[in-house]
Design a protein around this motif. Structure first.
Motif, PDB file in Angstrom:
ATOM      1  N   ARG A   1       0.888  -1.001  -0.052  1.00  0.00           N
ATOM      2  CA  ARG A   1       0.006  -0.072  -0.005  1.00  0.00           C
ATOM      3  C   ARG A   1       0.587   1.200   0.157  1.00  0.00           C
ATOM      4  NH1 ARG A   1      -4.356  -2.343   4.422  1.00  0.00           N
ATOM      5  NH2 ARG A   1      -5.736  -4.094   3.188  1.00  0.00           N
ATOM      6  N   GLY A   2       0.758   1.690  -0.824  1.00  0.00           N
ATOM      7  CA  GLY A   2       1.012   3.189  -1.140  1.00  0.00           C
ATOM      8  C   GLY A   2       2.305   3.614  -2.067  1.00  0.00           C
ATOM      9  N   LEU A   3       2.352   2.327  -2.622  1.00  0.00           N
ATOM     10  CA  LEU A   3       3.564   2.406  -3.980  1.00  0.00           C
ATOM     11  C   LEU A   3       3.457   3.237  -4.140  1.00  0.00           C
ATOM     12  CD1 LEU A   3       6.546   0.744  -4.614  1.00  0.00           C
ATOM     13  CD2 LEU A   3       4.871  -0.787  -5.579  1.00  0.00           C
ATOM     14  N   GLN A   4       1.985   3.012  -5.552  1.00  0.00           N
ATOM     15  CA  GLN A   4       1.858   4.523  -6.579  1.00  0.00           C
ATOM     16  C   GLN A   4       1.772   5.478  -5.701  1.00  0.00           C
ATOM     17  OE1 GLN A   4      -1.837   2.408  -8.959  1.00  0.00           O
ATOM     18  NE2 GLN A   4      -1.327   0.034  -8.379  1.00  0.00           N
ATOM     19  N   ALA A   5       0.748   5.779  -5.244  1.00  0.00           N
ATOM     20  CA  ALA A   5       1.062   6.900  -4.247  1.00  0.00           C
ATOM     21  C   ALA A   5       2.339   8.041  -4.520  1.00  0.00           C
ATOM     22  CB  ALA A   5      -0.014   7.006  -3.259  1.00  0.00           C
TER      23      ALA A   5
END
Length: 486
Positions: A315-319
């Motif tokens: 979670r948060g990698l794309q962001a």
């Protein structure tokens, strides 16, 4: 793998079943029955079907005519340019020219004109156009068509240009595409430049409108922004926003990222009748894909807010990627958000593994001299990376080195062995960090990773290697330091 239904149809088609041949062509055109879309194959089966129907001595001529019309309707949907060099291309070429010269202005007639115009004068198909005449001569196809007999490529392109003009002036499904191709074919002439200069120098509104109508992307963008007044002016009416959206959509189709961003703003306006948060996000995402810094920050922030609902593995990698892109372009707000998503450790001298990492680097640089085993060499690289990114001991031993690096950060995920330890995202900030990842990546890529063993074996090896590094290099480094001071 082909479905049973597809194989059944294929078997019937091979036995000469006309209806099965048409169904097979439809499958190759639409991807039905999980069939790969292959226009060339579709054309081959439609050719077989067409000649089967026309060669049959049917008592009911009306039935035969209807069957032929159905086949021609399918043929008209085939992208002719994608069938070049196909065994059935000659059949498609002949069919489209015959349809294009029918007197009745039907959808088949218009579709044939569009396919021929697109093939013959679209700059995207220049390679096909260069080979077309030789191919047709070799197959002796052109001479069999009275309407184009004896014409060279320029002659064919002249007819195709007429087709394109006709399509642009009629109201049909091909009108928009025809207009776009006409604009694409327009030279960057002096008239267009003078209109734009007239707007820049004299603020001539009529010149701006003409330049936009002639297809100048910058003029379309400027006109759309003025109509929408996205520069902080008074809130515009729905009518003005509709006009603004029209021009901005045209500019966006040309790939203008500012136009996509402005469209995102318009779709968020409550007074706009086409208000849609989903469409607004789509426009912002498109602008971000094209490199618009503010849009990239928006996309990253949106992904970060929705991270709990995301199905991404970490979670948060794309962001973090999109916020980092915005940060690279100098967006000040991106730095603060990036600090919430990514950990930062740009100074390896402050990390726990610093001394050991210096010794590991020396061992790597002289591994031939010290005759290091492969598993020891891999562990030395792990120590260097652990120091650069401030890993824990568990992360040092278990991280999958080949999968650590992304463009902007490293992803440390050891849940495969220790499920309760959450993944960490750490920003890549220095050249030394990238060099360490690159060097380790090369070594790990060419090594048998099973040599590292399980966690117990790795811990045992770690104790042995660290003891050897300390005893081998600590005294030597201390002696060198004292010599330099003296």
């Amino acid at each position: 793998m082909a479905s049973r239904e597809f194989l059944k149809i294929l078997s019937s088609a091979r036995l000469g079943d006309v209806l099965a041949q048409q169904k097979l062509a439809e499958a190759y055109l639409t991807g039905a029955y999980k069939t790969p879309i292959q226009p060339a194959n579709a054309l081959i089966w439609l050719e077989k079907s067409y000649f089967s129907v026309t060669n049959q001595e049917l008592k009911d001529k009306q039935t035969s005519s209807n069957s032929t019309t159905e086949i021609l309707t399918q043929i008209a949907r085939i992208p002719l340019a994608q069938t070049f060099q196909s065994p059935a291309f000659g059949f498609g070429w002949t069919s489209f020219w015959q349809l294009a010269h029918t007197k009745a202005e039907t959808q088949l007639h218009l579709a044939a004109k569009w396919q021929l115009a697109n093939l013959l004068i679209n700059p995207d198909h220049q390679e096909i156009q260069a080979q077309l005449m030789e191919f047709l001569k070799g197959k002796n196809i052109s001479s069999s068509l009275e309407a184009i007999a004896g014409l060279d490529l320029k002659g064919l392109q002249k007819i195709a240009k007429q087709f394109l003009q006709e399509l642009a002036e009629t109201d049909s499904p091909f009108t928009s595409a025809a207009k776009e191709l006409l604009i694409k074919l327009q030279p960057k002439n002096a008239a267009l430049s003078s209109l734009w200069i007239s707007w820049l120098d004299d603020k001539n509104e009529e010149a701006l409108l003409q330049a936009a109508e002639l297809g100048l992307t910058m003029a379309r963008l400027t006109l759309g922004l003025r109509l929408a007044q996205l520069d902080g002016g008074d809130t515009k009416s729905n009518a003005s926003l509709k006009k603004a959206a029209y021009w901005l959509e045209l500019a966006a189709k040309d790939g203008d990222r500012d136009a996509w961003y402005a469209l995102g703003e318009i779709y968020r306006r409550p007074q706009f009748s086409g208000y849609s948060a989903a469409e607004s996000d789509r426009c912002f995402d498109r602008a971000a894909d094209l490199g618009h810094a503010e849009a990239q920050l928006r996309k990253g922030a949106n992904l970060w807010r929705k991270r709990e609902k995301s199905d991404e593995k970490v979670r948060g990698l794309q962001a973090s990627y999109w916020v980092w892109q915005a940060h690279q372009q100098g967006i000040a707000e991106a730095k603060e958000l990036l600090g919430k998503i990514l950990e930062s450790c740009p100074d390896p001298q402050k990390n726990d593994w610093h001394e050991l990492a210096l010794q590991a680097e020396q061992a790597i640089n002289h591994h031939v001299e010290h005759q290091l085993d492969e598993d020891w060499l891999l562990l030395c690289h792990r120590i260097v990376i652990a120091n650069q990114f401030h890993f824990s001991k568990a992360e040092l031993l278990l991280c999958e080195v080949g999968q650590l690096q992304h463009e902007h950060c490293v992803v440390v995920d050891i849940r495969w062995e220790l499920p309760k330890i959450l993944p960490r995202l750490i920003q890549i900030e220095t050249i030394q960090q990238r060099r360490a990842l690159l060097a380790a990546g090369k070594v790990f890529a060419s090594s048998d990773l099973e040599i590292e063993g399980n966690l117990r074996q790795r811990r045992y090896r770690f104790d042995r290697v660290t003891h050897w590094l300390t005893t081998t290099f600590a005294k030597a480094n201390k002696h060198q330091t004292n010599t330099e001071l003296a």
